[in-house]
Motif scaffolding. Structure first.
Motif, PDB file in Angstrom:
ATOM      1  N   LEU A   1       0.838  -1.205   0.000  1.00 22.76           N
ATOM      2  CA  LEU A   1       0.000   0.000   0.000  1.00 22.76           C
ATOM      3  C   LEU A   1       0.867   1.248   0.000  1.00 22.76           C
ATOM      4  O   LEU A   1       0.557   2.227  -0.692  1.00 22.76           O
ATOM      5  N   GLU A   2       1.959   1.226   0.761  1.00 23.77           N
ATOM      6  CA  GLU A   2       2.851   2.387   0.778  1.00 23.77           C
ATOM      7  C   GLU A   2       3.389   2.662  -0.620  1.00 23.77           C
ATOM      8  O   GLU A   2       3.437   3.817  -1.071  1.00 23.77           O
ATOM      9  N   LEU A   3       3.790   1.607  -1.329  1.00 21.09           N
ATOM     10  CA  LEU A   3       4.309   1.794  -2.685  1.00 21.09           C
ATOM     11  C   LEU A   3       3.231   2.348  -3.605  1.00 21.09           C
ATOM     12  O   LEU A   3       3.496   3.223  -4.442  1.00 21.09           O
TER      13      LEU A   3
ATOM     14  N   ASP B   1      -5.518   7.765  -7.216  1.00 21.21           N
ATOM     15  CA  ASP B   1      -5.922   7.369  -5.870  1.00 21.21           C
ATOM     16  C   ASP B   1      -5.748   5.869  -5.736  1.00 21.21           C
ATOM     17  O   ASP B   1      -6.425   5.101  -6.422  1.00 21.21           O
ATOM     18  N   PRO B   2      -4.814   5.383  -4.880  1.00 25.15           N
ATOM     19  CA  PRO B   2      -4.603   3.949  -4.763  1.00 25.15           C
ATOM     20  C   PRO B   2      -5.828   3.239  -4.211  1.00 25.15           C
ATOM     21  O   PRO B   2      -6.531   3.764  -3.354  1.00 25.15           O
ATOM     22  N   VAL B   3      -6.080   2.043  -4.709  1.00 27.52           N
ATOM     23  CA  VAL B   3      -7.236   1.254  -4.300  1.00 27.52           C
ATOM     24  C   VAL B   3      -6.738  -0.013  -3.640  1.00 27.52           C
ATOM     25  O   VAL B   3      -5.881  -0.714  -4.177  1.00 27.52           O
ATOM     26  N   LEU B   4      -7.267  -0.319  -2.475  1.00 24.63           N
ATOM     27  CA  LEU B   4      -6.864  -1.518  -1.768  1.00 24.63           C
ATOM     28  C   LEU B   4      -7.368  -2.767  -2.475  1.00 24.63           C
ATOM     29  O   LEU B   4      -8.529  -2.838  -2.862  1.00 24.63           O
ATOM     30  N   GLU B   5      -6.488  -3.738  -2.648  1.00 20.31           N
ATOM     31  CA  GLU B   5      -6.921  -5.033  -3.180  1.00 20.31           C
ATOM     32  C   GLU B   5      -7.950  -5.629  -2.223  1.00 20.31           C
ATOM     33  O   GLU B   5      -7.753  -5.660  -1.019  1.00 20.31           O
TER      34      GLU B   5
ATOM     35  N   SER C   1       3.332   5.967  -5.478  1.00 21.79           N
ATOM     36  CA  SER C   1       3.120   6.070  -6.924  1.00 21.79           C
ATOM     37  C   SER C   1       1.957   6.999  -7.233  1.00 21.79           C
ATOM     38  O   SER C   1       2.016   7.815  -8.166  1.00 21.79           O
ATOM     39  N   ALA C   2       0.889   6.897  -6.441  1.00 17.72           N
ATOM     40  CA  ALA C   2      -0.289   7.735  -6.658  1.00 17.72           C
ATOM     41  C   ALA C   2       0.035   9.202  -6.443  1.00 17.72           C
ATOM     42  O   ALA C   2      -0.472  10.073  -7.159  1.00 17.72           O
TER      43      ALA C   2
END
Length: 355
Positions: free
Chosen positions: A332-334, A345-349, A338-339
């Protein structure tokens, strides 16, 4: 600051030899740090423990290679003279350079009153904490220190065995005054999870930022550490039951104020229903749910998460959390890094948005 993931060694629940073993297991499982509280008395009488943090840190340092070690927290104002604490952590810092953190707080009556110490009011405890921090910082960096404070005085004192870089000092706080102090004078800030989101977003972090600004700094200059109360096990019922060991955390301040006897604290905690005991914890058998419920603290800006598990089998927790949750948090940090670069906006798997 890069994300750091640590382990809270439960000094109130386990003896010193077990805690060293757990600290070694935490390093093996990929944790970055190990923190311990320094209590004279535990929350429980039956099965309770209260090993001294200072010798224990030396034992853990000698048994490990890379983890950062520290107190969350130790009180350098009543049982201990600040100069003694500065000397002890300077010695530890020289033995294990770059691996020590001195986390300090204003104290709890459970640890001081049984020794015949008169428990000061909040204003005096805060004043003592500030003065102790200033004195310890001076002793860790200067020779022949003469200090004339309201509570502590030294005359031409030198700590002769010091590391090249002073041990960083973090302040633990749950209210705005001590949090501002952390922002202005400390290297890091320590608080705990499981309280109303508004406490962090509207009270603590603004106070921390205000203190940092007074010193010409920003929150990026501080290590923001939060103790995460988590109960994780593939058996969801076991994860829930484990929280009963720490029901005292669910007591309201007015319910435990003035309690200096572990037997009475234990009685009050054992009277709580299991659902209330679990209220301070992230309780789930699903690693994705843990990450989803931890993420709001990352979004607030906390970059050093120290995980406190309530169960009796700590090595099981360390193996499971190290294998199932820590890699997800680092991924998630990566994604977040990147975002930030791309504006996405990063999305959690496993989250609804991902599906």
């Amino acid at each position: 600051m890069p994300l750091r993931l640590g382990y809270k060694a439960s000094a109130e629940q386990f003896g010193p030899a077990d805690l060293v073993r757990f600290g070694v297991a935490a390093e093996d499982a990929g944790f970055d740090s190990v923190f311990i509280s320094d209590h004279l008395q535990p929350w429980r009488h039956d099965g309770g423990h209260a090993p001294a943090a200072l010798p224990w840190l030396g034992a853990l340092g000698a048994s490990t290679d890379r983890i950062v070690m520290g107190t969350s927290v130790l009180t350098p104002t009543l049982r201990y003279h600040p100069a003694v604490v500065a000397q002890a952590f300077s010695t530890l810092g020289q033995l294990f350079p770059g691996r020590l953190v001195l986390g300090i707080g204003s104290g709890e009556s459970l640890n001081e009153v049984p020794l015949g110490i008169e428990w000061p009011d909040g204003k005096e405890r805060f004043a003592r904490l500030k003065e102790a921090l200033l004195l310890m910082r001076q002793l860790m960096t200067e020779d022949r220190v003469t200090f004339e404070g309201n509570f502590y005085r030294t005359k031409l004192v030198t700590i002769y065995d010091r590391p090249e870089r002073p041990v960083p000092i973090y302040v633990g706080a749950s209210g705005p005054s001590a949090t501002r102090l952390a922002g202005r004078l400390a290297d890091g800030f320590i608080t705990t999870s499981g309280k109303a989101e508004s406490l962090y977003s509207e009270t603590l972090l603004p106070a921390l930022s205000e203190g940092a600004e007074k010193a010409g700094r920003t929150l990026d200059d501080l290590d923001l550490l939060i103790e995460m109360k988590v109960s994780f096990d593939p058996d969801a019922e076991r994860a829930l039951r484990d929280t009963a060991n720490w029901a005292a955390l669910a007591l309201k301040p007015e319910e435990k104020t003035g309690i200096e006897d572990p037997i009475e604290m234990q009685r009050l905690a054992d009277a709580l229903p299991l659902e209330r005991a679990a209220s301070r914890w992230i309780v789930s058998s699903d690693p994705d749910e843990h990450v989803a419920r931890i993420r709001p603290y990352l979004d607030l800006g906390f970059r050093h998460l120290v995980f406190h598990a309530p169960g009796v089998d700590q090595e099981r927790f360390l193996r499971l959390y190290g294998a199932e949750v820590l890699p997800r948090l680092r991924a998630l940090e990566l994604e977040q890094d990147s975002a930030r670069r791309t504006g996405a906006d990063p999305v959690l798997e496993g989250s609804p948005a991902a599906r």
